[in-house]
Scaffold this motif. Sequence first.
Motif, PDB file in Angstrom:
ATOM      1  N   ALA A  58       6.192 132.161  30.311  1.00 53.62           N
ATOM      2  CA  ALA A  58       7.052 132.578  29.233  1.00 53.62           C
ATOM      3  C   ALA A  58       8.193 133.520  29.590  1.00 53.62           C
ATOM      4  O   ALA A  58       9.387 133.664  29.242  1.00 53.62           O
ATOM      5  CB  ALA A  58       6.156 133.092  27.989  1.00 53.62           C
TER       6      ALA A  58
ATOM      7  N   LYS B 100      10.791 132.188  31.891  1.00 52.76           N
ATOM      8  CA  LYS B 100      11.780 131.424  31.133  1.00 52.76           C
ATOM      9  C   LYS B 100      12.781 132.454  30.338  1.00 52.76           C
ATOM     10  O   LYS B 100      14.038 132.194  30.641  1.00 52.76           O
ATOM     11  CB  LYS B 100      10.989 130.623  29.927  1.00 52.76           C
TER      12      LYS B 100
ATOM     13  N   GLU C 287      16.770 132.353  31.561  1.00 47.42           N
ATOM     14  CA  GLU C 287      17.696 132.068  30.485  1.00 47.42           C
ATOM     15  C   GLU C 287      18.739 133.394  30.529  1.00 47.42           C
ATOM     16  O   GLU C 287      20.101 132.953  30.423  1.00 47.42           O
ATOM     17  CB  GLU C 287      17.196 132.088  29.199  1.00 47.42           C
TER      18      GLU C 287
ATOM     19  N   VAL D 247      10.967 128.173  40.801  1.00 49.32           N
ATOM     20  CA  VAL D 247      10.192 127.920  39.730  1.00 49.32           C
ATOM     21  C   VAL D 247       8.764 127.514  40.122  1.00 49.32           C
ATOM     22  O   VAL D 247       7.827 126.944  39.482  1.00 49.32           O
ATOM     23  CB  VAL D 247      10.778 126.393  39.142  1.00 49.32           C
TER      24      VAL D 247
ATOM     25  N   GLU E 139       6.957 122.551  34.229  1.00 53.56           N
ATOM     26  CA  GLU E 139       7.440 123.227  33.046  1.00 53.56           C
ATOM     27  C   GLU E 139       8.657 124.225  33.387  1.00 53.56           C
ATOM     28  O   GLU E 139       9.526 124.191  32.730  1.00 53.56           O
ATOM     29  CB  GLU E 139       6.318 124.063  32.424  1.00 53.56           C
ATOM     30  N   LEU E 140       8.498 125.201  34.459  1.00 49.19           N
ATOM     31  CA  LEU E 140       9.686 125.857  34.519  1.00 49.19           C
ATOM     32  C   LEU E 140      10.911 125.198  35.313  1.00 49.19           C
ATOM     33  O   LEU E 140      11.970 125.226  34.964  1.00 49.19           O
ATOM     34  CB  LEU E 140       9.330 126.787  35.556  1.00 49.19           C
TER      35      LEU E 140
ATOM     36  N   ARG F 151      11.678 121.844  34.481  1.00 49.62           N
ATOM     37  CA  ARG F 151      12.355 121.335  33.251  1.00 49.62           C
ATOM     38  C   ARG F 151      13.312 122.433  32.450  1.00 49.62           C
ATOM     39  O   ARG F 151      14.213 122.050  31.993  1.00 49.62           O
ATOM     40  CB  ARG F 151      11.515 120.757  32.319  1.00 49.62           C
ATOM     41  N   HIS F 152      12.513 123.476  32.455  1.00 49.41           N
ATOM     42  CA  HIS F 152      13.293 124.713  31.522  1.00 49.41           C
ATOM     43  C   HIS F 152      14.352 124.982  32.485  1.00 49.41           C
ATOM     44  O   HIS F 152      15.624 125.307  31.395  1.00 49.41           O
ATOM     45  CB  HIS F 152      12.492 125.822  31.460  1.00 49.41           C
TER      46      HIS F 152
ATOM     47  N   GLN G 174      17.134 122.386  31.776  1.00 49.00           N
ATOM     48  CA  GLN G 174      17.787 122.862  30.114  1.00 49.00           C
ATOM     49  C   GLN G 174      18.684 124.100  29.988  1.00 49.00           C
ATOM     50  O   GLN G 174      19.519 124.109  29.222  1.00 49.00           O
ATOM     51  CB  GLN G 174      16.692 122.784  29.250  1.00 49.00           C
ATOM     52  N   THR G 175      18.340 124.969  30.879  1.00 49.00           N
ATOM     53  CA  THR G 175      18.934 126.300  30.709  1.00 49.00           C
ATOM     54  C   THR G 175      20.163 126.484  31.421  1.00 49.00           C
ATOM     55  O   THR G 175      20.946 127.265  31.351  1.00 49.00           O
ATOM     56  CB  THR G 175      18.149 127.384  31.343  1.00 49.00           C
TER      57      THR G 175
END
Length: 297
Positions: free
Chosen positions: A52, A55, A59, A76, A86-87, A89-90, A93-94
């Motif tokens: 978390a 992320k 961002e 990541v 997960e990181l 993918r994030h 997206q970021t």
Amino acid sequence: MCGSIFSLTFSQNSEINITEIGRYIDYLAEKQGISSIFVNGTTGESMSLNVAERKILAEEWCEKAKGKMDQVIVHVGCMCLKDSQELARHAAQTGADGIAVIAPSFFKPNSAEALRTFLHEVSSVAPTLPFYYYHIPAVTGVNVPVTSVLENIEELIPSFRGVKFTGIDLMDFGQCVSYSQPHWSVLYGVDEQLLAALAMGAHGAVGSTYNYMGCHVSKLMSAFENGDLIQARTIQFKMQELLSYAKKQGFDLGVNKQLMSEVSGLCLGPPRLPVVPCPTARALSIAQKYHSIFPEH
Ligand SMILES: CC(=O)N[C@@H]([C@@H](O)[C@H](O)[C@H](O)CO)[C@@H](O)CC(=O)C(=O)O
């Protein structure tokens, strides 16, 4: 040249602090000539942060770097494959410009094939994002020759775009450069011997000391490109003099982070345990050495 970024933690409760990131980026761009940033790497204490927190930092760095940095590469890599995925993918997206992955180092890959498979499993969840392997054997203890990772790698990882090579094996490094494809970047991460890597064809440099020596390293790289080896060596020797002094005092991430705060005036906060804060007197002593070596700074 790419600065590898310190994470930002406060002493009171050791929580990440993102309020300084905007100023930090302006400092890197305006004072240190940094054109791209490597986020949540080693210097960024990624292995001391949870998913978390990583992320949140990714961002904020991606948001604040818009229009100011050419690229934001987000590291990541985690000990856990699922967390890395997960990181990854994030990061996609970021709006990150690329991702990098370190070899897991608790349970270590025991072969190039195992390491390549791990890297593939991470890259495959963000297939459109440029992917870099982050090689740092002194920290991970994973000494798989990078050249054996690279063999036909784009058949396995079509998004593969290069290596961040933080190692002193310049034969393995040279073979990576020799094997590299035109659209790859083979980046070097041992700041104190960057000039040797430039001679081997390094496409760029990623390092922690560029946070406060970036302006000098830019001159080193320009001198090298212009064939002025004397000037390039002079700057490299000054960097080595500072790091040799710092290492005699005791030089770890905590010292490096405090030194960055002293030189830049930014409030980066202390490292997170198990790394302990640097004694102020030590950071000041190294900062004074820095100003004596680079009086123009
Ligand atoms: C082991 C380590 O932290 N190496 C640093 C170097 O920049 C290193 O601080 C420098 O060469 C001084 O020894 C970087 O390669 C690490 C890095 O780029 C990162 O923070 O991801």
